[in-house]
Design a protein around this motif. Sequence first.
Motif, PDB file in Angstrom:
ATOM      1  N   ALA A 264      11.437   5.075 -13.185  1.00  0.00           N
ATOM      2  CA  ALA A 264      10.415   5.934 -13.162  1.00  0.00           C
ATOM      3  C   ALA A 264       8.898   5.535 -13.460  1.00  0.00           C
ATOM      4  O   ALA A 264       8.037   5.878 -12.800  1.00  0.00           O
ATOM      5  CB  ALA A 264      10.701   7.507 -13.396  1.00  0.00           C
ATOM      6  N   GLU A 265       8.968   5.169 -14.748  1.00  0.00           N
ATOM      7  CA  GLU A 265       7.649   4.776 -15.041  1.00  0.00           C
ATOM      8  C   GLU A 265       6.966   3.561 -14.183  1.00  0.00           C
ATOM      9  O   GLU A 265       5.760   3.682 -14.141  1.00  0.00           O
ATOM     10  CB  GLU A 265       7.775   4.173 -16.473  1.00  0.00           C
ATOM     11  CG  GLU A 265       7.850   5.185 -17.644  1.00  0.00           C
ATOM     12  CD  GLU A 265       8.119   4.554 -18.965  1.00  0.00           C
ATOM     13  OE1 GLU A 265       7.670   5.354 -20.126  1.00  0.00           O
ATOM     14  OE2 GLU A 265       8.567   3.331 -19.116  1.00  0.00           O
ATOM     15  N   LEU A 266       7.696   2.463 -13.867  1.00  0.00           N
ATOM     16  CA  LEU A 266       7.538   1.632 -12.615  1.00  0.00           C
ATOM     17  C   LEU A 266       6.835   2.199 -11.514  1.00  0.00           C
ATOM     18  O   LEU A 266       5.933   1.908 -10.942  1.00  0.00           O
ATOM     19  CB  LEU A 266       8.423   0.542 -12.533  1.00  0.00           C
ATOM     20  CG  LEU A 266       8.218  -0.670 -11.667  1.00  0.00           C
ATOM     21  CD1 LEU A 266       7.053  -1.365 -12.327  1.00  0.00           C
ATOM     22  CD2 LEU A 266       9.472  -1.519 -11.629  1.00  0.00           C
ATOM     23  N   ALA A 267       7.612   3.052 -10.807  1.00  0.00           N
ATOM     24  CA  ALA A 267       7.249   3.767  -9.741  1.00  0.00           C
ATOM     25  C   ALA A 267       6.017   4.412  -9.842  1.00  0.00           C
ATOM     26  O   ALA A 267       5.122   4.493  -8.964  1.00  0.00           O
ATOM     27  CB  ALA A 267       8.288   4.647  -9.211  1.00  0.00           C
ATOM     28  N   ASP A 268       5.765   5.131 -10.867  1.00  0.00           N
ATOM     29  CA  ASP A 268       4.691   5.819 -11.327  1.00  0.00           C
ATOM     30  C   ASP A 268       3.355   5.183 -11.464  1.00  0.00           C
ATOM     31  O   ASP A 268       2.354   5.328 -10.816  1.00  0.00           O
ATOM     32  CB  ASP A 268       4.750   6.765 -12.546  1.00  0.00           C
ATOM     33  CG  ASP A 268       3.698   7.370 -12.877  1.00  0.00           C
ATOM     34  OD1 ASP A 268       3.170   8.533 -12.055  1.00  0.00           O
ATOM     35  OD2 ASP A 268       2.719   7.306 -13.956  1.00  0.00           O
ATOM     36  N   GLU A 269       3.798   3.799 -12.167  1.00  0.00           N
ATOM     37  CA  GLU A 269       2.706   2.877 -12.366  1.00  0.00           C
ATOM     38  C   GLU A 269       2.174   2.248 -10.980  1.00  0.00           C
ATOM     39  O   GLU A 269       0.932   2.393 -10.557  1.00  0.00           O
ATOM     40  CB  GLU A 269       2.983   1.678 -13.304  1.00  0.00           C
ATOM     41  CG  GLU A 269       1.931   0.672 -13.365  1.00  0.00           C
ATOM     42  CD  GLU A 269       2.561  -0.115 -14.340  1.00  0.00           C
ATOM     43  OE1 GLU A 269       1.951  -1.633 -14.293  1.00  0.00           O
ATOM     44  OE2 GLU A 269       3.243  -0.127 -15.346  1.00  0.00           O
ATOM     45  N   LEU A 270       2.976   1.906  -9.995  1.00  0.00           N
ATOM     46  CA  LEU A 270       2.642   1.584  -8.805  1.00  0.00           C
ATOM     47  C   LEU A 270       1.809   2.693  -7.934  1.00  0.00           C
ATOM     48  O   LEU A 270       1.039   2.321  -7.202  1.00  0.00           O
ATOM     49  CB  LEU A 270       3.873   0.963  -8.195  1.00  0.00           C
ATOM     50  CG  LEU A 270       4.489  -0.169  -8.665  1.00  0.00           C
ATOM     51  CD1 LEU A 270       5.907  -0.460  -7.842  1.00  0.00           C
ATOM     52  CD2 LEU A 270       3.707  -1.529  -8.477  1.00  0.00           C
ATOM     53  N   ILE A 271       2.504   3.686  -8.056  1.00  0.00           N
ATOM     54  CA  ILE A 271       1.786   4.984  -7.291  1.00  0.00           C
ATOM     55  C   ILE A 271       0.374   5.099  -7.797  1.00  0.00           C
ATOM     56  O   ILE A 271      -0.597   5.110  -6.972  1.00  0.00           O
ATOM     57  CB  ILE A 271       2.522   6.173  -7.586  1.00  0.00           C
ATOM     58  CG1 ILE A 271       3.970   5.930  -6.818  1.00  0.00           C
ATOM     59  CG2 ILE A 271       1.800   7.232  -6.950  1.00  0.00           C
ATOM     60  CD1 ILE A 271       5.138   7.111  -7.064  1.00  0.00           C
ATOM     61  N   ARG A 272       0.164   5.128  -9.147  1.00  0.00           N
ATOM     62  CA  ARG A 272      -1.314   5.243  -9.729  1.00  0.00           C
ATOM     63  C   ARG A 272      -2.058   4.127  -9.396  1.00  0.00           C
ATOM     64  O   ARG A 272      -3.055   4.460  -9.321  1.00  0.00           O
ATOM     65  CB  ARG A 272      -1.201   5.544 -11.183  1.00  0.00           C
ATOM     66  CG  ARG A 272      -0.601   6.711 -11.661  1.00  0.00           C
ATOM     67  CD  ARG A 272      -0.718   6.920 -13.186  1.00  0.00           C
ATOM     68  NE  ARG A 272       0.380   6.196 -13.891  1.00  0.00           N
ATOM     69  CZ  ARG A 272       0.162   5.121 -14.750  1.00  0.00           C
ATOM     70  NH1 ARG A 272      -1.147   4.902 -14.977  1.00  0.00           N
ATOM     71  NH2 ARG A 272       0.965   4.736 -15.304  1.00  0.00           N
ATOM     72  N   HIS A 273      -1.652   2.910  -9.299  1.00  0.00           N
ATOM     73  CA  HIS A 273      -2.602   1.845  -8.978  1.00  0.00           C
ATOM     74  C   HIS A 273      -2.501   1.425  -7.473  1.00  0.00           C
ATOM     75  O   HIS A 273      -2.991   0.509  -7.071  1.00  0.00           O
ATOM     76  CB  HIS A 273      -2.012   0.553  -9.966  1.00  0.00           C
ATOM     77  CG  HIS A 273      -2.448   0.790 -11.223  1.00  0.00           C
ATOM     78  ND1 HIS A 273      -1.368   1.134 -12.191  1.00  0.00           N
ATOM     79  CD2 HIS A 273      -3.451   0.680 -12.261  1.00  0.00           C
ATOM     80  CE1 HIS A 273      -1.861   1.222 -13.583  1.00  0.00           C
ATOM     81  NE2 HIS A 273      -2.939   1.006 -13.373  1.00  0.00           N
ATOM     82  N   GLU A 274      -2.156   2.262  -6.728  1.00  0.00           N
ATOM     83  CA  GLU A 274      -2.072   2.107  -5.352  1.00  0.00           C
ATOM     84  C   GLU A 274      -1.640   0.867  -4.926  1.00  0.00           C
ATOM     85  O   GLU A 274      -2.095   0.102  -4.001  1.00  0.00           O
ATOM     86  CB  GLU A 274      -3.614   2.436  -4.880  1.00  0.00           C
ATOM     87  CG  GLU A 274      -3.990   3.748  -4.974  1.00  0.00           C
ATOM     88  CD  GLU A 274      -5.458   4.178  -4.494  1.00  0.00           C
ATOM     89  OE1 GLU A 274      -6.019   3.281  -3.979  1.00  0.00           O
ATOM     90  OE2 GLU A 274      -5.903   5.076  -4.905  1.00  0.00           O
ATOM     91  N   ARG A 275      -0.415   0.491  -5.177  1.00  0.00           N
ATOM     92  CA  ARG A 275       0.296  -0.833  -5.064  1.00  0.00           C
ATOM     93  C   ARG A 275       1.776  -0.559  -4.343  1.00  0.00           C
ATOM     94  O   ARG A 275       2.400  -1.417  -4.495  1.00  0.00           O
ATOM     95  CB  ARG A 275       0.770  -1.596  -6.364  1.00  0.00           C
ATOM     96  CG  ARG A 275      -0.673  -1.895  -7.546  1.00  0.00           C
ATOM     97  CD  ARG A 275      -1.390  -3.030  -6.740  1.00  0.00           C
ATOM     98  NE  ARG A 275      -0.881  -3.922  -6.193  1.00  0.00           N
ATOM     99  CZ  ARG A 275      -0.499  -5.159  -6.982  1.00  0.00           C
ATOM    100  NH1 ARG A 275      -1.009  -5.457  -8.515  1.00  0.00           N
ATOM    101  NH2 ARG A 275       0.219  -6.267  -6.729  1.00  0.00           N
ATOM    102  N   MET A 276       2.038   0.659  -3.794  1.00  0.00           N
ATOM    103  CA  MET A 276       3.073   1.206  -3.029  1.00  0.00           C
ATOM    104  C   MET A 276       3.399   0.122  -1.914  1.00  0.00           C
ATOM    105  O   MET A 276       4.800   0.081  -1.712  1.00  0.00           O
ATOM    106  CB  MET A 276       3.270   2.381  -2.751  1.00  0.00           C
ATOM    107  CG  MET A 276       3.069   3.485  -3.981  1.00  0.00           C
ATOM    108  SD  MET A 276       3.407   5.170  -3.483  1.00  0.00           S
ATOM    109  CE  MET A 276       5.213   5.163  -2.963  1.00  0.00           C
ATOM    110  N   ALA A 277       2.297  -0.380  -1.547  1.00  0.00           N
ATOM    111  CA  ALA A 277       2.420  -1.263  -0.440  1.00  0.00           C
ATOM    112  C   ALA A 277       3.349  -2.720  -0.549  1.00  0.00           C
ATOM    113  O   ALA A 277       3.713  -3.378   0.144  1.00  0.00           O
ATOM    114  CB  ALA A 277       1.194  -1.468   0.546  1.00  0.00           C
ATOM    115  N   ASP A 278       3.125  -3.029  -2.166  1.00  0.00           N
ATOM    116  CA  ASP A 278       3.758  -4.143  -2.442  1.00  0.00           C
ATOM    117  C   ASP A 278       5.321  -4.181  -2.323  1.00  0.00           C
ATOM    118  O   ASP A 278       5.906  -5.381  -2.605  1.00  0.00           O
ATOM    119  CB  ASP A 278       3.227  -4.325  -3.787  1.00  0.00           C
ATOM    120  CG  ASP A 278       1.876  -4.777  -3.784  1.00  0.00           C
ATOM    121  OD1 ASP A 278       1.184  -4.995  -2.719  1.00  0.00           O
ATOM    122  OD2 ASP A 278       1.015  -4.804  -4.982  1.00  0.00           O
ATOM    123  N   VAL A 279       5.835  -2.989  -2.247  1.00  0.00           N
ATOM    124  CA  VAL A 279       7.270  -2.833  -2.072  1.00  0.00           C
ATOM    125  C   VAL A 279       7.728  -2.604  -0.852  1.00  0.00           C
ATOM    126  O   VAL A 279       7.208  -1.343  -0.305  1.00  0.00           O
ATOM    127  CB  VAL A 279       7.750  -1.760  -3.457  1.00  0.00           C
ATOM    128  CG1 VAL A 279       9.329  -1.503  -3.435  1.00  0.00           C
ATOM    129  CG2 VAL A 279       7.255  -2.452  -4.639  1.00  0.00           C
TER     130      VAL A 279
END
Length: 187
Positions: free
Chosen positions: A111-126
């Motif tokens: 959950a922390e990792l997902a939140d970090e990716l969402i906050r840093h707009e890095r969702m497209a990296d996954v």
Amino acid sequence: MVNNADETIGSNLAKLRGNVSQQELGEMMRGRGFKWSQATVWEIERGKRPLRLAEANEVLSLLKRRPEELTAFLSSEQEASIRTHIDAIERARDTLEMAMDDYDALMHGLAELADELIRHERMADVSTSRWAQVSHLLENERLLDWFQDPSRVKKYESGWWDIVNDPKDIMKQAETAHEIKANSPRV
């Protein structure tokens, strides 16, 4: 001469040793200075040889049993069966609690990792399929809240369920991020 108490004690020894073979128990007792062999264990379990108090204490120690379980040797067959089941349930509960602690920590980390990716707009990296797995795991876990006891919830200042507000939104955000990435000019 065989007496009823020796038969009960022998029968209970067979149950208490569980997966430990007669041969192994004989060798372990020999290693502790007793003149035991597989035949000795067999004779005790058949009620043909009495089990001495010092031997009983050592058997309990070798089988990683509590000293207060000495009375287990004298228990009726039904009581011994219930004791065996209770012991197995307690061991399974301990294993489950350790697994739940590991599981909680892993879910919290996810959950922390997902939140970090969402906050840093890095969702497209996954990949979206991986985000689907994340979403599925986090959403299904909300259904298991009933399994969480208060002492487990208190272990974390906030649980993984507090980190990601709505796991269903993860998929929407991931799809949007991938659309933006696909439509962005390549540099």
